[in-house]
Design a protein around this motif. Sequence first.
Motif, mmCIF file in Angstrom:
data_model
loop_
_atom_site.group_PDB
_atom_site.id
_atom_site.type_symbol
_atom_site.label_atom_id
_atom_site.label_comp_id
_atom_site.label_asym_id
_atom_site.label_seq_id
_atom_site.Cartn_x
_atom_site.Cartn_y
_atom_site.Cartn_z
ATOM 1 N N ASN A 90 -47.042 -42.157 71.933
ATOM 2 C CA ASN A 90 -46.633 -40.875 71.332
ATOM 3 C C ASN A 90 -47.798 -39.885 70.696
ATOM 4 N N VAL A 91 -48.870 -40.669 70.862
ATOM 5 C CA VAL A 91 -50.209 -39.717 70.641
ATOM 6 C C VAL A 91 -51.387 -40.033 71.625
ATOM 7 N N ASN A 92 -52.519 -38.963 71.548
ATOM 8 C CA ASN A 92 -53.353 -38.941 72.733
ATOM 9 C C ASN A 92 -54.691 -39.282 72.119
ATOM 10 N N ILE A 93 -54.898 -39.566 70.762
ATOM 11 C CA ILE A 93 -56.144 -40.019 70.332
ATOM 12 C C ILE A 93 -55.980 -41.610 70.222
ATOM 13 N N PRO A 94 -57.343 -42.298 70.223
ATOM 14 C CA PRO A 94 -57.345 -43.840 70.395
ATOM 15 C C PRO A 94 -56.701 -44.456 69.118
ATOM 16 N N VAL A 95 -56.011 -45.376 69.253
ATOM 17 C CA VAL A 95 -55.293 -46.145 68.350
ATOM 18 C C VAL A 95 -55.953 -47.486 68.304
ATOM 19 N N ILE A 96 -55.914 -47.835 66.701
ATOM 20 C CA ILE A 96 -56.786 -48.940 66.220
ATOM 21 C C ILE A 96 -55.762 -49.721 65.435
ATOM 22 N N SER A 97 -55.522 -50.931 65.699
ATOM 23 C CA SER A 97 -54.375 -51.682 65.128
ATOM 24 C C SER A 97 -55.133 -52.736 64.090
ATOM 25 N N ALA A 98 -54.213 -52.644 63.033
ATOM 26 C CA ALA A 98 -54.351 -53.591 61.858
ATOM 27 C C ALA A 98 -53.249 -54.174 61.286
ATOM 28 N N GLY A 99 -53.623 -55.304 60.819
ATOM 29 C CA GLY A 99 -52.525 -56.276 60.239
ATOM 30 C C GLY A 99 -52.220 -57.616 60.793
ATOM 31 N N GLY A 100 -52.741 -58.647 59.777
ATOM 32 C CA GLY A 100 -52.845 -59.987 60.428
ATOM 33 C C GLY A 100 -53.698 -60.520 61.544
ATOM 34 N N ILE A 101 -54.598 -59.446 61.966
ATOM 35 C CA ILE A 101 -55.386 -59.856 63.126
ATOM 36 C C ILE A 101 -56.511 -60.771 62.569
ATOM 37 N N MET A 102 -56.710 -61.779 63.069
ATOM 38 C CA MET A 102 -57.923 -62.688 62.528
ATOM 39 C C MET A 102 -58.792 -63.205 63.623
#
Length: 359
Positions: free
Chosen positions: A212-224
């Motif tokens: 739904n967006v065209n800008i780069p998405v960065i994920s966060a939450g529980g990533i180790m």
Amino acid sequence: MLNNNMTELLKIEYPIIQAPMAGGVTTSKLVAEVSNSGGLGMIGAGYMTPIKLREQIQEIKQLTSNPFGINLFVPNNFNVIENQIKLSNQILHPIRQELNLHQKDSLEIPNFNEVFAIFMEQIKVVMEENVPICSFTFGIPPKEVIAELKQANILLIGTATTVREAAENEIAGIDLVVVQGSEAGGHRGNFIDGNEESLVGLMSLIPQVVDNVNIPVISAGGIMDGRGLMASICLGAQGVQMGTAFLTCVESGAHQVYKEAILNAKEDQTVLTRSFSGKWARGIKNKFILELQKHEEFLPDFPVQNTLTQEIRKFSAAHNNQEFMSLWSGQSPRLAKNQTVESLIKSIMAQAQKLNIGI
């Protein structure tokens, strides 16, 4: 696959951002070491005075020539309600007694205009010091601020907890967006959707935002680790923002008691609470959270409650008492390690490369 639009925009080697943890965790050494190791180091400047912020920026420039960024809290309108403050002080009274702290009759609680003035001063420092990247939590800055930062060629990163919030960031002209899953440690970044509605798990959130967006998405939450990085990339994210993993690193400014609490915690020990600050946040359950749980709906909003509990948190940290400290943590504490930033980033990338070959 691991070099993409995000790494190009941010001028970094690896698609890894160290989450900007406010409150002293993001020491100059931590930020510089992340940037020197190929990721993006970030100053958590939410609670910093403009003077302290400038000092830290100048310090980091001595330690790295690579890009680093700054995160600011977008001020939201809040009310200072005397009855709420009185009630909160009554609730906190037994804890203060237990810690032998005197009851505070008057506290200097800033009003919205004062908080906003500090935010604007912080923005001024970011521009004057030519910091290349600025990220925002708790909302989107006013359009005049965005225009000024863009004119200064500063890349902007927003925070979102839902598709709607991510879309609003893009409409406002933000360059990249961090999507914060419900697993994330620390404060929730929601600013449009309610607390319940914004608790979308990261693996559900990433592909819906990406579509739904065209800008780069960065994920966060529980990533180790590299598994979390590759899972995020498979779902369409261009990189990750990691907090808890960096918090237990040698270079982090987190209190040793805090680091130990995470290193010894299990996945079912983190809860959402607004007891410490008046804003929902995920942290390790302790006596403070349990004692205030039944009163949570009556507590003042952020930053009022944050001011009321400040002395308790500071005193507890000074006396190594984890029962009354805010121990923010994501939902994967079993994966936390006591290691250097360099070894963390090397192990993430080695694991990611191994998984990448298998794709």
